[in-house]
Design an enzyme around this catalytic site. Structure first.
Site, PDB file in Angstrom:
ATOM      1  CG  ASP A   1      -4.235  -1.485   3.233  1.00 24.09           C
ATOM      2  OD1 ASP A   1      -4.586  -1.464   2.040  1.00 24.09           O
ATOM      3  OD2 ASP A   1      -3.512  -0.617   3.741  1.00 24.09           O
TER       4      ASP A   1
ATOM      5  CG  ASP B   1      -1.817   1.162   1.324  1.00 17.75           C
ATOM      6  OD1 ASP B   1      -2.353   1.557   0.275  1.00 17.75           O
ATOM      7  OD2 ASP B   1      -1.991   1.705   2.429  1.00 17.75           O
TER       8      ASP B   1
ATOM      9  CG  ASP C   1      -1.426   1.734   7.057  1.00 15.24           C
ATOM     10  OD1 ASP C   1      -1.386   1.691   5.804  1.00 15.24           O
ATOM     11  OD2 ASP C   1      -1.593   2.786   7.687  1.00 15.24           O
TER      12      ASP C   1
END
Length: 630
Positions: A512, A309, A508
């Site tokens: 996610d 991410d 995080d």
């Protein structure tokens, strides 16, 4: 083990008495009873389809008794029971770092009642303080945290100032200063002055208690570990029986069969793998990495792809304020005050940055009457302030697609590459946007370089941000490909098709959580405010640094290597002893004692997975560096 030693002592005493002939019968009967007990467990495992190593131990004990070697059979029993005791010791030693958190969990809280509850003639603080179990604390309760005490639940600081030790959560050894309105996590240690805080979460939902649950899951996870030893169970069993059978046929002596099997008992295989994997989990915990099971370490040792991410993972997740775009009827100060006051109750990685920006400008936070976080969208809070002429207003902070449902006039802010916007609405009015710029983590480039050196062949950035923001960051770090503007379902779809495997997904936040659960290995960055991500991930990184990612891969590789070395060391020594016994040079009793040495060697070899003591200094230096970065 105690019963075995007792039988041995009784048998030895009988040998010095006229009843010496009963000693072999007593020892043999006890050994056969233990063999029968082990056989029951072996049959249960076979019925479940698991071919284990117990058959060798049962066969060795039985054969030794039948050929007139009851004392050798008793030594094998001692090896089994003693091996279990050694395994328990090694397991406790290897889990020492994992269990350290459990002992420090908050147990009690000091709750303050309302002022009117104070009896006459007593000071307010004395009168209203009551100690309660931490589970009894409700959201909104006012808490007193005494000097040196643990913060019992996640709370917002009410006192003007506090000095806190956050090392148990962040690894930062230096005290941290907090001011009124800032969120404080459970498990933090208060400084030299008593402070008051208002609870914003139940104990079960607070940060430290969530970490404790993760540690309990990690400490109790052993099922996947056994599979590594079972890969060698059937071949080793067959080889041992073949050598024993050939020795019996070639020599014509049944005792040779027992002598071979006595040194073929499989304790090194049964003990080495669990001890090594628990040691690896403990070593990871030393660096703030909670690994949920030995199977995760096996996957880490073979990982070939990594997906990331962006916000809060590749970047710090703590962007700095660029500008505020206020709509007519609002000014920059009111937009930022509304947003910061609501974001105190958000777990999103950007919330802390908004609060920090307001405090940096000297804007006091507003009193919140109630707040609710809407997963993946934002936070809604109710205010009563001068800005709303005493009326209650609902302020929403978050994604434009969500806010547009309540404020149809919302307009997207013009952004430059690398910028992001946080949108604010008051009731049904669009108040404005807060434009911020995120920063790439200082350690990101080095972490990616180390990952390539550890065998990672493909790297991806999978983010919900627009391509113009994500692509320059990916290019600067050498990430192979970028997938932008992804919803949680898109991330799951992309990650599920990536080759080569296994793949580790690093992320995080709430959005996610699905992709962390779907990946071969889910790696959650930071336990702070990442409840759903932590619960769905296989590894939780308690320290907010990307440098822990290559460390996790290295721990996985080292653990599997040490486990295999310990297993093979035990196999090689056992096979060597079997061959010596097959030629009649190793009596059963001596061979049984030598097998104890093999067990000890295997256990000591497996304990290397705990890691060298020098790593403690490395951990401390990393934590200090992270603290300086923050």
């Amino acid at each position: 083990m105690f019963a075995t030693l007792l039988i041995a002592m009784v048998g030895l005493i009988l040998l010095t008495t006229p009843a010496r002939e009963t000693a072999p019968w007593l020892v043999g009967a006890y050994a056969l009873a233990i063999a029968a007990w082990e056989a029951v467990g072996m049959i249960r495992q076979l019925l479940k389809g698991h071919a284990g190593l117990d058959i060798l131990a049962v066969t060795a004990i039985t054969a030794a008794v039948l050929v007139g070697e009851p004392w050798a059979a008793l030594v094998v029993v001692l090896m089994l029971t003693g091996g279990a005791a050694l395994e328990d010791y090694a397991e406790n030693r290897s889990k020492r770092e994992l269990t350290a958190l459990l002992r420090k969990a908050p147990q009690q809280a000091t709750r303050l009642l309302r002022d009117e509850a104070a009896p006459a003639g007593r000071s307010t603080l004395e009168a209203v303080a009551e100690d309660v179990p931490v589970e009894a604390v409700e959201v909104g309760d006012l808490l007193l945290v005494r000097p040196g005490a643990l913060v019992p639940v996640d709370a917002v600081l009410v006192s003007e100032h506090a000095v806190l030790d956050e090392s148990s959560l962040t690894g930062e050894s230096l005290p941290v200063e907090r001011v009124a309105g800032e969120r404080v996590s459970s498990g933090v240690v208060n400084g030299a002055s008593a402070v008051t805080m208002r609870a914003v979460a139940l104990a079960s939902d607070s940060e430290y208690q969530q970490i404790v649950r993760l540690v309990e899951q990690a400490a109790g996870s052993k099922a996947k570990v056994v599979r590594l030893a079972d890969r060698y169970a059937v071949p080793f069993t067959v080889l041992s029986l073949v050598i024993a059978g050939v020795a019996w046929v070639a020599s014509g002596e049944a005792v040779r069969f027992a002598e071979v099997l006595v040194v073929a008992t499989p304790c090194p295989l049964l003990i080495a793998a669990p001890v090594a994997f628990l040691g690896g989990m403990s070593r990871a915990a030393r660096f703030g990495l909670i690994v949920k099971g030995g199977g995760t370490l096996e996957q880490l040792s073979r990982v070939r792809s990594a997906a990331f991410d962006k916000t809060g993972t590749i970047t710090t997740g703590r962007p700095v304020l660029e500008r505020i775009l206020a709509e007519p009827g609002f000014d920059e100060m009111s937009v930022l005050r509304f947003a910061a006051s609501a974001e105190v109750y958000s777990s999103h990685v950007l919330a802390e940055s908004v609060v920090a920006a307001a405090k940096q400008h000297g804007y006091p936070l507003l009193e919140v009457l109630g707040a609710e976080e809407i997963a993946t969208n934002g936070v809604a809070a109710q205010f009563a302030s001068d800005s709303t002429n005493g009326a209650v207003a609902t302020v929403r902070v978050g994604k434009p697609s969500w806010l547009r449902e309540f404020a149809p006039t919302l307009a997207l802010a013009p952004l430059e590459p690398g910028e992001l916007a946080i949108y604010v609405a008051v009731d049904d009015r669009f108040a404005g946007a807060i434009v911020m710029r995120d920063q790439t983590r200082d350690e990101a480039a080095q972490a990616l370089h180390e990952l390539h050196g550890l065998g990672i062949e493909r790297t991806l950035m999978v983010t919900g941000d627009v391509a113009t923001t994500a692509e320059p960051i990916a290019a600067s770090l050498g990430i192979d490909e970028v997938h932008a503007e992804c919803r949680p379902s898109d991330k799951v779809r992309i990650v599920s098709t990536v080759q080569p495997r296994p793949l580790i997904m690093v992320g995080d936040g709430l959005n996610d959580a699905p992709v962390l659960a779907a990946a071969d290995i889910g790696f959650a960055m930071g336990a702070r405010g990442a409840t759903a991500a932590s619960e769905s991930a296989d590894i939780v990184n308690r320290y907010d640094t990307l440098a822990s990612l290559p460390l996790a891969v290295r721990v996985g590789k080292d653990t599997v290597r040490i486990a295999l070395q310990s297993i093979w060391l035990g196999i090689i020594i056992s096979v060597g002893l079997m061959l010596v016994a097959a030629f009649g040079f190793l009596p059963a009793l001596i061979g049984a004692w030598l097998q104890e040495v093999v067990d000890l060697v295997a256990i000591l070899g497996a304990l290397r997975a705990v890691g060298p003591r020098a790593e403690r200094k490395l951990k401390a230096s990393r934590a200090n560096a992270d603290g300086a970065h923050r």
